[in-house]
Design a protein around this motif. Sequence first.
Motif, PDB file in Angstrom:
ATOM      1  N   ALA A  18       0.831  -1.201   0.000  1.00 17.94           N
ATOM      2  CA  ALA A  18       0.000   0.000   0.000  1.00 17.94           C
ATOM      3  C   ALA A  18       0.867   1.253   0.000  1.00 17.94           C
ATOM      4  CB  ALA A  18      -0.937  -0.005   1.200  1.00 17.94           C
ATOM      5  N   ASN A  19       1.930   1.245   0.776  1.00 21.44           N
ATOM      6  CA  ASN A  19       2.837   2.399   0.801  1.00 21.44           C
ATOM      7  C   ASN A  19       3.490   2.614  -0.557  1.00 21.44           C
ATOM      8  OD1 ASN A  19       2.312   3.097   3.442  1.00 21.44           O
ATOM      9  ND2 ASN A  19       4.038   1.948   4.265  1.00 21.44           N
ATOM     10  N   GLU A  20       3.864   1.533  -1.227  1.00 21.30           N
ATOM     11  CA  GLU A  20       4.467   1.647  -2.558  1.00 21.30           C
ATOM     12  C   GLU A  20       3.470   2.232  -3.552  1.00 21.30           C
ATOM     13  OE1 GLU A  20       5.969  -2.187  -3.667  1.00 21.30           O
ATOM     14  OE2 GLU A  20       7.362  -2.271  -1.983  1.00 21.30           O
ATOM     15  N   VAL A  21       2.238   1.762  -3.495  1.00 23.53           N
ATOM     16  CA  VAL A  21       1.214   2.269  -4.409  1.00 23.53           C
ATOM     17  C   VAL A  21       0.960   3.744  -4.154  1.00 23.53           C
ATOM     18  CG1 VAL A  21      -1.234   2.121  -5.022  1.00 23.53           C
ATOM     19  CG2 VAL A  21       0.127   0.034  -4.806  1.00 23.53           C
ATOM     20  N   TRP A  22       0.851   4.133  -2.883  1.00 19.42           N
ATOM     21  CA  TRP A  22       0.621   5.546  -2.573  1.00 19.42           C
ATOM     22  C   TRP A  22       1.797   6.405  -3.019  1.00 19.42           C
ATOM     23  CZ3 TRP A  22      -3.707   7.755  -2.246  1.00 19.42           C
ATOM     24  CH2 TRP A  22      -4.806   7.110  -1.706  1.00 19.42           C
ATOM     25  N   ALA A  23       3.004   5.879  -2.933  1.00 21.52           N
ATOM     26  CA  ALA A  23       4.176   6.626  -3.401  1.00 21.52           C
ATOM     27  C   ALA A  23       4.086   6.839  -4.907  1.00 21.52           C
ATOM     28  CB  ALA A  23       5.456   5.892  -3.036  1.00 21.52           C
ATOM     29  N   GLU A  24       3.655   5.812  -5.639  1.00 23.51           N
ATOM     30  CA  GLU A  24       3.486   5.945  -7.092  1.00 23.51           C
ATOM     31  C   GLU A  24       2.392   6.958  -7.410  1.00 23.51           C
ATOM     32  OE1 GLU A  24       2.744   2.121  -8.819  1.00 23.51           O
ATOM     33  OE2 GLU A  24       4.580   1.259  -7.979  1.00 23.51           O
ATOM     34  N   VAL A  25       1.309   6.922  -6.672  1.00 27.30           N
ATOM     35  CA  VAL A  25       0.214   7.868  -6.885  1.00 27.30           C
ATOM     36  C   VAL A  25       0.717   9.290  -6.655  1.00 27.30           C
ATOM     37  CG1 VAL A  25      -1.994   8.678  -5.934  1.00 27.30           C
ATOM     38  CG2 VAL A  25      -1.641   6.245  -6.390  1.00 27.30           C
ATOM     39  N   GLU A  26       1.505   9.491  -5.635  1.00 25.82           N
ATOM     40  CA  GLU A  26       2.034  10.814  -5.330  1.00 25.82           C
ATOM     41  C   GLU A  26       2.955  11.306  -6.447  1.00 25.82           C
ATOM     42  OE1 GLU A  26       2.685  14.413  -3.463  1.00 25.82           O
ATOM     43  OE2 GLU A  26       1.131  12.913  -3.148  1.00 25.82           O
ATOM     44  N   VAL A  27       3.797  10.430  -6.977  1.00 23.93           N
ATOM     45  CA  VAL A  27       4.693  10.806  -8.075  1.00 23.93           C
ATOM     46  C   VAL A  27       3.864  11.196  -9.303  1.00 23.93           C
ATOM     47  CG1 VAL A  27       6.368   9.875  -9.729  1.00 23.93           C
ATOM     48  CG2 VAL A  27       6.669   9.473  -7.291  1.00 23.93           C
ATOM     49  N   GLU A  28       2.846  10.419  -9.606  1.00 22.02           N
ATOM     50  CA  GLU A  28       1.983  10.728 -10.746  1.00 22.02           C
ATOM     51  C   GLU A  28       1.239  12.048 -10.532  1.00 22.02           C
ATOM     52  OE1 GLU A  28      -0.534   7.342 -11.386  1.00 22.02           O
ATOM     53  OE2 GLU A  28       1.133   6.076 -12.000  1.00 22.02           O
ATOM     54  N   ARG A  29       0.779  12.301  -9.320  1.00 18.84           N
ATOM     55  CA  ARG A  29       0.077  13.540  -9.022  1.00 18.84           C
ATOM     56  C   ARG A  29       0.999  14.739  -9.195  1.00 18.84           C
ATOM     57  NH1 ARG A  29      -0.249  17.345  -5.634  1.00 18.84           N
ATOM     58  NH2 ARG A  29       1.268  16.444  -4.225  1.00 18.84           N
ATOM     59  N   GLN A  30       2.231  14.605  -8.727  1.00 12.23           N
ATOM     60  CA  GLN A  30       3.187  15.699  -8.878  1.00 12.23           C
ATOM     61  C   GLN A  30       3.484  15.963 -10.349  1.00 12.23           C
ATOM     62  OE1 GLN A  30       6.525  14.502  -6.432  1.00 12.23           O
ATOM     63  NE2 GLN A  30       5.764  15.645  -4.665  1.00 12.23           N
ATOM     64  N   ALA A  31       3.649  14.903 -11.127  1.00 14.81           N
ATOM     65  CA  ALA A  31       3.899  15.065 -12.560  1.00 14.81           C
ATOM     66  C   ALA A  31       2.712  15.749 -13.231  1.00 14.81           C
ATOM     67  CB  ALA A  31       4.177  13.711 -13.206  1.00 14.81           C
ATOM     68  N   PHE A  32       1.514  15.357 -12.857  1.00 13.26           N
ATOM     69  CA  PHE A  32       0.308  15.971 -13.407  1.00 13.26           C
ATOM     70  C   PHE A  32       0.254  17.454 -13.059  1.00 13.26           C
ATOM     71  CE2 PHE A  32      -4.129  17.230 -13.068  1.00 13.26           C
ATOM     72  CZ  PHE A  32      -4.627  16.838 -14.303  1.00 13.26           C
ATOM     73  N   ASP A  33       0.529  17.781 -11.801  1.00 19.36           N
ATOM     74  CA  ASP A  33       0.509  19.178 -11.364  1.00 19.36           C
ATOM     75  C   ASP A  33       1.570  20.004 -12.094  1.00 19.36           C
ATOM     76  OD1 ASP A  33      -1.550  18.570  -9.642  1.00 19.36           O
ATOM     77  OD2 ASP A  33      -0.299  18.585  -7.827  1.00 19.36           O
TER      78      ASP A  33
END
Length: 59
Positions: free
Chosen positions: A26-41
């Motif tokens: 779950a922590n790995e998935v959330w880290a990936e989500v955060e990276v994708e969110r930052q790239a999107f922003d």
Amino acid sequence: MSENPSHVQGYRETKAAKAAERHNQANEVWAEVEVERQAFDEQTAKLRAMRLAPENAES
């Protein structure tokens, strides 16, 4: 001698190990989500700046 039979102890250890593994995943998935969110922003900010650049050049 412990209060619990060995199979109960083994079950608890297995259950704890599985819970820890799910937590790590779950922590790995959330880290990936955060990276994708930052790239999107970042991409959104870049596109906004490009869109507003002609307006800012006129001012």
